[in-house]
Design an enzyme around this catalytic site. Structure first.
Site, PDB file in Angstrom:
ATOM      1  N   SER A   1      66.081  14.011 -40.476  1.00 28.45           N
ATOM      2  CA  SER A   1      65.287  14.881 -39.527  1.00 28.45           C
ATOM      3  C   SER A   1      64.893  14.412 -38.335  1.00 28.45           C
ATOM      4  CB  SER A   1      64.025  15.624 -40.342  1.00 28.45           C
ATOM      5  OG  SER A   1      63.332  16.465 -39.473  1.00 28.45           O
ATOM      6  N   SER A   2      64.809  15.082 -37.295  1.00 26.22           N
ATOM      7  CA  SER A   2      64.360  14.778 -36.274  1.00 26.22           C
ATOM      8  C   SER A   2      62.908  14.092 -36.138  1.00 26.22           C
ATOM      9  CB  SER A   2      64.537  15.715 -34.903  1.00 26.22           C
ATOM     10  OG  SER A   2      63.938  16.553 -35.051  1.00 26.22           O
ATOM     11  N   CYS A   3      62.132  14.528 -37.068  1.00 19.49           N
ATOM     12  CA  CYS A   3      60.684  14.002 -37.220  1.00 19.49           C
ATOM     13  C   CYS A   3      60.635  12.700 -37.540  1.00 19.49           C
ATOM     14  CB  CYS A   3      59.872  15.238 -38.000  1.00 19.49           C
ATOM     15  SG  CYS A   3      60.375  14.862 -39.800  1.00 19.49           S
TER      16      CYS A   3
ATOM     17  N   TYR B   1      56.557  13.672 -44.786  1.00 19.50           N
ATOM     18  CA  TYR B   1      58.259  13.971 -44.870  1.00 19.50           C
ATOM     19  C   TYR B   1      59.034  12.899 -44.178  1.00 19.50           C
ATOM     20  CZ  TYR B   1      62.424  17.059 -44.232  1.00 19.50           C
ATOM     21  OH  TYR B   1      63.536  17.253 -44.213  1.00 19.50           O
TER      22      TYR B   1
ATOM     23  N   HIS C   1      60.156  27.510 -41.108  1.00 16.25           N
ATOM     24  CA  HIS C   1      60.120  26.809 -39.909  1.00 16.25           C
ATOM     25  C   HIS C   1      59.875  28.041 -38.596  1.00 16.25           C
ATOM     26  CE1 HIS C   1      62.133  23.481 -41.864  1.00 16.25           C
ATOM     27  NE2 HIS C   1      61.477  22.826 -41.004  1.00 16.25           N
TER      28      HIS C   1
ATOM     29  N   LYS D   1      61.933  10.530 -44.982  1.00 17.91           N
ATOM     30  CA  LYS D   1      63.183  10.403 -44.372  1.00 17.91           C
ATOM     31  C   LYS D   1      63.764   9.029 -43.729  1.00 17.91           C
ATOM     32  CE  LYS D   1      64.648  14.635 -45.546  1.00 17.91           C
ATOM     33  NZ  LYS D   1      65.805  14.667 -46.361  1.00 17.91           N
TER      34      LYS D   1
HETATM   35  O1  GFB Z   1      59.536  24.943 -36.606  1.00 18.47           O
HETATM   36  P1  GFB Z   1      58.158  24.354 -37.093  1.00 18.47           P
HETATM   37  O2  GFB Z   1      57.421  24.848 -38.404  1.00 18.47           O
HETATM   38  O3  GFB Z   1      58.244  22.903 -37.063  1.00 18.47           O
HETATM   39  O4  GFB Z   1      57.304  24.672 -35.705  1.00 18.47           O
HETATM   40  P2  GFB Z   1      58.056  21.482 -36.300  1.00 18.47           P
HETATM   41  C1  GFB Z   1      57.727  24.324 -34.497  1.00 18.47           C
HETATM   42  C2  GFB Z   1      56.543  24.878 -33.332  1.00 18.47           C
HETATM   43  O5  GFB Z   1      56.618  26.350 -33.375  1.00 18.47           O
HETATM   44  C3  GFB Z   1      55.206  24.488 -33.536  1.00 18.47           C
HETATM   45  C4  GFB Z   1      55.301  26.834 -33.546  1.00 18.47           C
HETATM   46  O6  GFB Z   1      54.828  24.036 -32.149  1.00 18.47           O
HETATM   47  C5  GFB Z   1      54.765  25.668 -34.218  1.00 18.47           C
HETATM   48  O7  GFB Z   1      53.207  25.731 -33.954  1.00 18.47           O
HETATM   49  N1  GFB Z   1      55.404  28.354 -34.061  1.00 18.47           N
HETATM   50  C6  GFB Z   1      54.857  29.059 -33.426  1.00 18.47           C
HETATM   51  C7  GFB Z   1      55.404  28.324 -35.236  1.00 18.47           C
HETATM   52  N2  GFB Z   1      55.214  30.303 -34.081  1.00 18.47           N
HETATM   53  C8  GFB Z   1      55.221  29.735 -35.442  1.00 18.47           C
HETATM   54  C9  GFB Z   1      55.337  30.411 -36.652  1.00 18.47           C
HETATM   55  O8  GFB Z   1      55.189  31.866 -36.892  1.00 18.47           O
HETATM   56  N3  GFB Z   1      55.913  29.706 -37.697  1.00 18.47           N
HETATM   57  C10 GFB Z   1      56.099  28.370 -37.408  1.00 18.47           C
HETATM   58  N4  GFB Z   1      56.554  27.626 -38.665  1.00 18.47           N
HETATM   59  N5  GFB Z   1      55.939  27.866 -36.370  1.00 18.47           N
HETATM   60  C11 GFB Z   1      58.900  20.474 -38.416  1.00 18.47           C
HETATM   61  C12 GFB Z   1      58.458  19.596 -39.464  1.00 18.47           C
HETATM   62  O9  GFB Z   1      58.130  20.376 -37.488  1.00 18.47           O
HETATM   63  O10 GFB Z   1      60.220  20.265 -37.953  1.00 18.47           O
HETATM   64  C13 GFB Z   1      59.272  19.305 -40.487  1.00 18.47           C
HETATM   65  O11 GFB Z   1      57.118  19.734 -40.023  1.00 18.47           O
HETATM   66  C14 GFB Z   1      60.862  19.082 -39.843  1.00 18.47           C
HETATM   67  O12 GFB Z   1      59.114  18.034 -41.188  1.00 18.47           O
HETATM   68  C15 GFB Z   1      61.253  20.137 -38.917  1.00 18.47           C
HETATM   69  O13 GFB Z   1      60.918  17.828 -39.335  1.00 18.47           O
HETATM   70  C16 GFB Z   1      62.303  19.894 -38.151  1.00 18.47           C
HETATM   71  O14 GFB Z   1      59.376  21.450 -35.579  1.00 18.47           O
HETATM   72  O15 GFB Z   1      56.949  21.179 -35.509  1.00 18.47           O
END
Ligand code: GFB
Length: 328
Positions: free
Chosen positions: A113-115, A142, A185, A146
C-alpha cells in the site's frame, strides 16, 4: 512492450484473499490467462495459522502466488484497531511467503500500500523514499506490516534466490468494496453518503477532516491488470508503485461523487475526524517504463462503481468486516 519473463500459461496460480476487493479483481483478470486458478476459503485454510497454510500449500503446489490477502480498512479502522492491523497482516504474509518458499513457488507477488511511505515524503513519491522518514500515525501499524512484507520478499530473494516481488498500489476502489461507514475507505463512504442523502432528501453530507488532504485513486481492475503485468515482465528487489498518476483533494472528490450520484445538498466537515497524510501521490514511472498504463479515467470509474453499488443494493446491508482482502 517488455519481454515476458514469466508466463502464466499452464501454471497453477493461487490468489490468496480471493474474496476481497483486490483478490476478486485478480480472479476476474486471470480468467483471460491460460492458467489454472487456485483459491481457498477461510474454512479451508485460515491464513493466520502457519500449519494450515503450509499443509494447504503442500497439498495444492501452486506455481505462482498473488498475495492479496490482508486486513484492510480506512483511516478510522486503522487508527482504532492497531493490533489487528499489525498482527493479522504480519502473520498472514509471513505464513504465505514462507510456505511459498518451502514448496518451491516459482513466482510470488506481494501487494502492499502507498501508506508504507513517510508521511511527508517528496511528491510524487518514488520507490526509493521507503524508510526515509516517520510514518503517518493513523496507519503506521498497517504500514509496518506492509513494509515487513516487502522485506520478506527481498530477504527470500537474497537468501534463497526466490522470485518474489512486491507491488504498492495507491488508494483503490471498485466492485466488492467495503461500504460500512466506520471501517471503509473514503471513496465507498462518499458514494454511500451521497446516495443515502439523495434518497432521503437530506440537506447535507458530512466528510471527515478538513477536506484538504490529497489522494490518488485507482480502479481495482486497473490494479489487478498491473499486478498480472508485473508478474509477467518484472523480476527485481525493488517494490513497484501502482498508481493512476493523478490526485485531487477530498473536498474535490466529494463534489465529484455528489455530482455523479445526483446529490445537490451541502458538504459539511467533521473536524473531529483525522485527516491522515496530507498527500500521497506516487510516482508510477517505474511501472510505466515496464509498458503498463491505467485504462480507467476517474469519473468514468466512479460512475461504474456507483452502478455496481446500486446493483449490489448495499443500502441497508452493512458489513462490519474489515477483513476483506488486499488494500486499499
Ligand atoms: O480513504 P481513507 O479512509 O484512508 O481516508 P487514507 C482518506 C481521506 O478521506 C482522509 C477523508 O483524509 C479522511 O479523513 N475522509 C473524508 C473520509 N470523509 C471520509 C469518510 O467518510 N470516510 C473515510 N474513510 N475517510 C488509508 C490507510 O489511509 O489508506 C490505510 O489508513 C491504507 O492503511 C489506505 O493505506 C490506502 O488514505 O487516509
Amino acid at each position: 512492450m517488455p519481454e515476458v519473463i514469466y508466463s502464466l500459461a499452464g501454471k497453477r496460480v493461487y490468489v490468496a484473499g480471493h474474496r476481497g476487493m483486490v483478490g476478486s479483481a485478480l480472479v476476474r483478470r486471470l480468467v483471460a490467462e491460460d492458467c489454472e486458478l487456485l483459491t481457498a476459503t477461510r474454512s479451508e485454510v485460515d491464513l493466520t495459522r502457519q500449519s494450515e497454510v503450509e499443509a494447504w500449500m503442500e497439498k495444492n503446489q501452486p506455481d505462482a502466488v498473488f498475495l492479496a490477502a490482508a486486513r484492510v480498512g480506512g483511516i478510522l479502522a486503522n487508527d482504532t484497531y492497531p493490533a489487528d492491523f499489525l498482527y493479522d497482516n504480519l502473520i498472514l504474509e509471513a505464513n504465505i511467503i514462507h510456505a511459498a518458499h518451502k514448496v518451491g513457488v516459482e513466482k510470488l507477488l506481494f501487494l502492499g500500500s502507498s501508506c508504507i511511505y513517510p508521511k511527508f515524503a517528496d511528491q510524487p513519491i518514488v520507490e526509493e523514499a521507503l524508510l526515509t522518514g516517520p510514518l503517518e500515525p493513523t496507519n503506521e501499524w498497517y504500514a509496518i506490516a506492509k513494509i515487513a512484507g516487502i522485506k520478506l520478499c527481498q530477504a527470500y530473494r537474497k537468501q534463497h534466490g526466490s522470485d518474489f516481488i512486491s507491488a504498492m498500489p495507491t488508494n483503490l476502489f471498485g466492485p466488492g468494496d467495503n461500504f460500512d461507514l466506520n471501517s471503509s475507505h473514503v471513496m465507498p463512504a462518499l458514494i454511500r453518503k451521497a446516495h443515502e442523502a439523495k434518497l432521503n432528501n437530506l440537506p447535507e453530507i458530512t466528510i471527515w477532516g478538513t477536506g484538504t488532504p490529497r489522494r490518488e485513486f485507482l480502479h481495482v481492475d486497473d490494479c489487478a491488470d498491473a499486478c498480472v503485468h508485473l508478474m509477467k515482465v518484472y523480476s527485481g528487489d525493488t517494490h513497484v508503485n501502482v498508481g493512476s498518476g493523478e490526485d485531487l483533494t477530498i473536498l474535490e472528490l466529494a463534489r465529484l461523487v455528489c455530482k455523479i450520484v445526483g446529490f445537490q445538498g451541502a458538504i459539511v466537515k467533521d473536524l473531529s475526524k483525522p485527516d491522515g497524510t496530507p498527500r500521497k501521490m506516487m510516482s508510477s514511472e517505474k511501472l510505466l517504463s515496464l509498458g503498463w498504463f491505467p485504462k480507467f479515467e476517474l469519473r468514468q470509474a466512479i460512475e461504474s462503481v456507483y452502478r455496481s453499488f446500486l446493483e449490489e443494493s448495499h443500502v441497508g446491508v452493512i458489513s462490519t468486516n474489515t477483513r476483506t482482502g488486499a488494500d486499499c
